[in-house]
Structures are given as structure tokens and as C-alpha cells.
Design an enzyme around this catalytic site. Structure first.
Site: not given
Length: 182
Positions: A28, A47, A59, A72, A119, A143, A170
Site C-alpha cells: 500500500e 494532486q 529539483r 507532500k 522540499h 511558489e 532554480d
């Protein structure tokens, strides 16, 4: 499913129970009941995102601010990353501290990154597939980010500087001292 809180309050490592036999394996990825019982969190993921990257792609460090903040649940389907969460909740005793963990398609570990955290991840193998669930929709105007090599954070990304591949966006991110005070 094993759930372990990191030293950053609200940031959890999730280790699913993997069932395997001659056909392959099953586990799971997410179970709302487990999150409510073990974490005390009722979360509504709205999402799912996925990226594919070659070794050296970094990233981050990103978040969304205000009403568009996101929690997240991140994992690697194939390959390996160093995943990093940075606590930027101003009233937190661990403000400015980070937690890093290796996530891979082999270890199946996941990281729950709460709202109020930057993150990012560095890809440690070619053809890495990274997936994450978000509890809020992407909103471009919300952002926010901090440069990956901010000297205040001292994150070891497990890559040589010459190996790191950044997006143009970035490359423009600022240091935490500048960004948080603006």
C-alpha cells in the site's frame, strides 16, 4: 506500515509492508486510516505528480506559500534520490533545520513533508522516477524557493558540484538569509 516521526515535528518516514512472492511484490502506498491512526492526520490528497530525471538533477528547494501551501507524500518508483525537507515554519523550534533520507525503488520508503517545509531532491541514479501526492493544488503565484547550496543550510546532496544539473528557474533562487527576510 511503519511510521516514524523525524526530529522535525510533522515530518514522517513511512515504510510500507511489502508482500512478495514468485509473481513479484505488492504494498500500500497510502492508507488514510493508517495516517489518521498513526500520525493523527486526516489528509486529502488532491494532486499526484511524477518526474523522471537523470543522475545529477537537483529539483528544489521549493514550497508554496499561504493558502496554497502543500503537504507532500513523496516516494521513488524507480532509481534513487536524496530527499530533503527543510523546516521554514517561523515559530518552530527546528526552524532552518533539515532532514534528508535516501528514497529508492528498492527500499520503498516515503517521506511525508508537511506544509511550511521547503522540499527538494537530488537524483542519484539515471532514469529515476519520482512521485508525490499533494494536499493542495499547484498555484504558480504562490511558489517560493531557496537555492540548494545555501551556506546556512549546509545540505550534503551526495553529489559533486560538477554533477549537479539545475533548471534555469532554480539557478535564480536566493540564499535563505536573503529570501526569508524579503
Amino acid at each position: 506500515m511503519k511510521v516514524t516521526e523525524t526530529f522535525l515535528k510533522g515530518c514522517f518516514v513511512i515504510e510500507p509492508t511489502v508482500f512478495g512472492d514468485k509473481r513479484g511484490s505488492f504494498f500500500e502506498v497510502f492508507n488514510q486510516k493508517v495516517f489518521e491512526e498513526k500520525i493523527g492526520l486526516k489528509i486529502n490528497f488532491v494532486q499526484d505528480n511524477q518526474s523522471t530525471s537523470q543522475k545529477g538533477v537537483l529539483r528544489g528547494l521549493h514550497l508554496q506559500k499561504g493558502e496554497y501551501a502543500q503537504a507532500k507524500l513523496v516516494r521513488v518508483i524507480q532509481g534513487k534520490v536524496l530527499d530533503v525537507a527543510v523546516d521554514v515554519r517561523k515559530d518552530s523550534p527546528t526552524f532552518g533545520k533539515h532532514f534528508s533520507i535516501e528514497l529508492s525503488g528498492d527500499n520503498n520508503k516515503q517521506l511525508l513533508v508537511p506544509r511550511g517545509f521547503l522540499h527538494g531532491f537530488a537524483t542519484l541514479e539515471d532514469n529515476t522516477i519520482f512521485a508525490y501526492k499533494c494536499d493542495n493544488y499547484y498555484h504558480k503565484d504562490s511558489e517560493y524557493g531557496i537555492i540548494y547550496n545555501d551556506p546556512t543550510l549546509k545540505i550534503d546532496w551526495k553529489l559533486e558540484e560538477s554533477e549537479i544539473i539545475l533548471s534555469e528557474k532554480d539557478k535564480l533562487l536566493q540564499n535563505v538569509n536573503i529570501a526569508i527576510n524579503n
